[in-house]
Design a protein around this motif. Structure first.
Motif, PDB file in Angstrom:
ATOM      1  N   VAL B  31      -9.806  -6.642   2.582  1.00 41.47           N
ATOM      2  CA  VAL B  31      -8.886  -6.375   1.472  1.00 41.47           C
ATOM      3  C   VAL B  31      -8.712  -4.858   1.300  1.00 41.47           C
ATOM      4  O   VAL B  31      -7.596  -4.370   1.110  1.00 41.47           O
ATOM      5  N   ILE B  32      -9.810  -4.112   1.398  1.00 44.34           N
ATOM      6  CA  ILE B  32      -9.713  -2.641   1.343  1.00 44.34           C
ATOM      7  C   ILE B  32      -8.751  -2.170   2.442  1.00 44.34           C
ATOM      8  O   ILE B  32      -7.841  -1.373   2.197  1.00 44.34           O
ATOM      9  N   GLU B  33      -8.983  -2.675   3.654  1.00 43.72           N
ATOM     10  CA  GLU B  33      -8.144  -2.279   4.803  1.00 43.72           C
ATOM     11  C   GLU B  33      -6.675  -2.617   4.586  1.00 43.72           C
ATOM     12  O   GLU B  33      -5.797  -1.899   5.072  1.00 43.72           O
ATOM     13  N   ALA B  34      -6.409  -3.722   3.889  1.00 39.12           N
ATOM     14  CA  ALA B  34      -5.026  -4.193   3.735  1.00 39.12           C
ATOM     15  C   ALA B  34      -4.179  -3.266   2.863  1.00 39.12           C
ATOM     16  O   ALA B  34      -2.955  -3.201   3.032  1.00 39.12           O
ATOM     17  N   PHE B  35      -4.833  -2.540   1.945  1.00 38.47           N
ATOM     18  CA  PHE B  35      -4.073  -1.646   1.066  1.00 38.47           C
ATOM     19  C   PHE B  35      -3.526  -0.440   1.828  1.00 38.47           C
ATOM     20  O   PHE B  35      -4.228   0.138   2.643  1.00 38.47           O
ATOM     21  N   PRO B  36      -2.288  -0.048   1.541  1.00 35.50           N
ATOM     22  CA  PRO B  36      -1.805   1.249   2.045  1.00 35.50           C
ATOM     23  C   PRO B  36      -2.670   2.350   1.415  1.00 35.50           C
ATOM     24  O   PRO B  36      -3.178   2.187   0.301  1.00 35.50           O
ATOM     25  N   GLU B  37      -2.880   3.429   2.142  1.00 35.24           N
ATOM     26  CA  GLU B  37      -3.785   4.522   1.722  1.00 35.24           C
ATOM     27  C   GLU B  37      -3.545   4.963   0.270  1.00 35.24           C
ATOM     28  O   GLU B  37      -4.473   5.027  -0.534  1.00 35.24           O
ATOM     29  N   LYS B  38      -2.297   5.259  -0.052  1.00 33.31           N
ATOM     30  CA  LYS B  38      -1.974   5.790  -1.375  1.00 33.31           C
ATOM     31  C   LYS B  38      -2.227   4.747  -2.482  1.00 33.31           C
ATOM     32  O   LYS B  38      -2.858   5.040  -3.505  1.00 33.31           O
ATOM     33  N   LEU B  40      -4.165   2.199  -2.456  1.00 33.16           N
ATOM     34  CA  LEU B  40      -5.593   1.882  -2.604  1.00 33.16           C
ATOM     35  C   LEU B  40      -6.206   2.697  -3.737  1.00 33.16           C
ATOM     36  O   LEU B  40      -7.030   2.202  -4.500  1.00 33.16           O
ATOM     37  N   PHE B  41      -5.771   3.955  -3.849  1.00 35.05           N
ATOM     38  CA  PHE B  41      -6.347   4.865  -4.843  1.00 35.05           C
ATOM     39  C   PHE B  41      -5.530   4.974  -6.134  1.00 35.05           C
ATOM     40  O   PHE B  41      -6.024   5.493  -7.129  1.00 35.05           O
ATOM     41  N   GLU B  42      -4.281   4.503  -6.081  1.00 38.05           N
ATOM     42  CA  GLU B  42      -3.423   4.754  -7.238  1.00 38.05           C
ATOM     43  C   GLU B  42      -2.827   3.517  -7.904  1.00 38.05           C
ATOM     44  O   GLU B  42      -2.554   3.538  -9.102  1.00 38.05           O
ATOM     45  N   PHE B  43      -2.621   2.451  -7.134  1.00 42.50           N
ATOM     46  CA  PHE B  43      -1.895   1.310  -7.690  1.00 42.50           C
ATOM     47  C   PHE B  43      -2.806   0.374  -8.484  1.00 42.50           C
ATOM     48  O   PHE B  43      -3.936   0.102  -8.084  1.00 42.50           O
ATOM     49  N   SER B  44      -2.301  -0.114  -9.603  1.00 35.38           N
ATOM     50  CA  SER B  44      -2.972  -1.227 -10.280  1.00 35.38           C
ATOM     51  C   SER B  44      -1.972  -1.962 -11.159  1.00 35.38           C
ATOM     52  O   SER B  44      -0.811  -1.562 -11.268  1.00 35.38           O
ATOM     53  N   ALA B  52      -9.643   0.942  -5.051  1.00 33.85           N
ATOM     54  CA  ALA B  52     -10.698   1.850  -4.557  1.00 33.85           C
ATOM     55  C   ALA B  52     -11.810   1.984  -5.602  1.00 33.85           C
ATOM     56  O   ALA B  52     -12.994   2.000  -5.249  1.00 33.85           O
ATOM     57  N   LYS B  53     -11.443   2.084  -6.862  1.00 33.43           N
ATOM     58  CA  LYS B  53     -12.441   2.203  -7.937  1.00 33.43           C
ATOM     59  C   LYS B  53     -13.294   0.937  -8.028  1.00 33.43           C
ATOM     60  O   LYS B  53     -14.501   0.992  -8.262  1.00 33.43           O
ATOM     61  N   LYS B  85     -12.253   9.988  -0.994  1.00 33.17           N
ATOM     62  CA  LYS B  85     -10.860  10.438  -1.123  1.00 33.17           C
ATOM     63  C   LYS B  85      -9.948   9.722  -0.121  1.00 33.17           C
ATOM     64  O   LYS B  85      -8.722   9.829  -0.211  1.00 33.17           O
ATOM     65  N   THR B  86     -10.554   9.032   0.839  1.00 34.14           N
ATOM     66  CA  THR B  86      -9.754   8.339   1.860  1.00 34.14           C
ATOM     67  C   THR B  86     -10.293   6.924   2.083  1.00 34.14           C
ATOM     68  O   THR B  86     -11.465   6.638   1.802  1.00 34.14           O
ATOM     69  N   LYS B  87      -9.428   6.077   2.617  1.00 35.56           N
ATOM     70  CA  LYS B  87      -9.836   4.715   2.946  1.00 35.56           C
ATOM     71  C   LYS B  87     -10.954   4.727   3.988  1.00 35.56           C
ATOM     72  O   LYS B  87     -11.909   3.948   3.884  1.00 35.56           O
TER      73      LYS B  87
END
Lengths: 163, 163
Positions: B31-38, B40-44, B52-53, B85-87
């Motif tokens: 599931v972590i891998e499936a998220f686009p990089e940005k 993963l850290f910003e969308f909710s 990511a959190k 800071k990164t996937k």
């Protein structure tokens, strides 16, 4: 020898698993209750099913699956025959299934948990894995219900509150 | 007599629980891998934490909690010191914790699973309940990640695919 010892270490008893599951079921019941009547049946995020549909899925698994395991019957999974139109109807069925689960779970022997069974004529796994799947699937969908509630601007019940 | 028999029925071994948990951890990794990089850290959704959190929370529990249980240390829960800071950084830590979990889990005796421990100096429960909580909490938050992915128009990994 070490390997053998590890392989036979008990993690938990069957009573502890049942209590754990019913605690989760209490929490899921609270999540159903938390939804406004209309949103329970209509609201979702990202094109997913509304929470009432997810709850009906859970109802169609737990009790019927345990009955199938105990009676060694492989009737197909049936998610269509129970179609509640109100929250009260859904909660009433939820409570009925609590008793069904208690009744059938208590009839599964220690040996049986380790035996493979073709659940619903479709999911061939050791019985303990099938039962873990019921609990996991409930936590998974309930977590989705938490997002629905948040998206509706509502506070979900505490995750750790079970009884 | 019946009650005694039920109380001592084994549901599953500790090795089966560990395999079950690591299967869930494999799925969460997907599931972590499936998220686009940005995203993963910003969308909710609904003002919740980005995935990511949520993954950092899971990382801050499993390995450190088992280490605390084995060493009987009640250091406070620490969710702040790992700030990826990164996937890639997140996945790398995830894989490190897989080994930490395997190492410490294997050191818990059958008796210990039933003993009460004040985890992180805060959560006083039998060890088996604390461990179930780690797994449940992971399924709960991952289910929320599924909604994020759906809201992003993406297909999440299959829930039943673990290894």
């Amino acid at each position: 020898m070490t390997t053998t010892a590890i392989n036979t270490k008990q993690f938990m008893t069957s009573e502890q698993l049942l209590e754990h599951w019913q605690g989760h079921r209490n929490l899921t019941r609270r999540v159903i209750e938390a939804f406004p009547e209309k949103e329970l049946f209509e609201f979702s995020v990202g094109g997913m099913r509304p929470f009432a549909k997810l709850a009906v899925e859970l109802i169609s698994i737990g009790g019927p699956a345990l009955k199938g395991i105990v009676e060694k019957k492989m009737d197909a999974h049936d998610e269509e025959s129970f179609n509640p139109k109100t929250k009260a109807e859904l909660l009433n069925k939820w409570d009925e299934e609590t008793e069904v689960i208690n009744r059938y779970f208590g009839q599964i022997s220690e040996e049986r948990f380790q035996e493979t069974f073709n659940l619903f004529g479709q999911y061939e796994f050791p019985v303990y894995q099938n039962i873990l799947y019921f609990v996991d699937n409930e936590i998974h969908h309930r977590g989705q219900g938490y997002v629905y509630l948040r998206a509706l601007g509502m506070e979900p019940p505490f995750f750790w509150e079970r009884f």
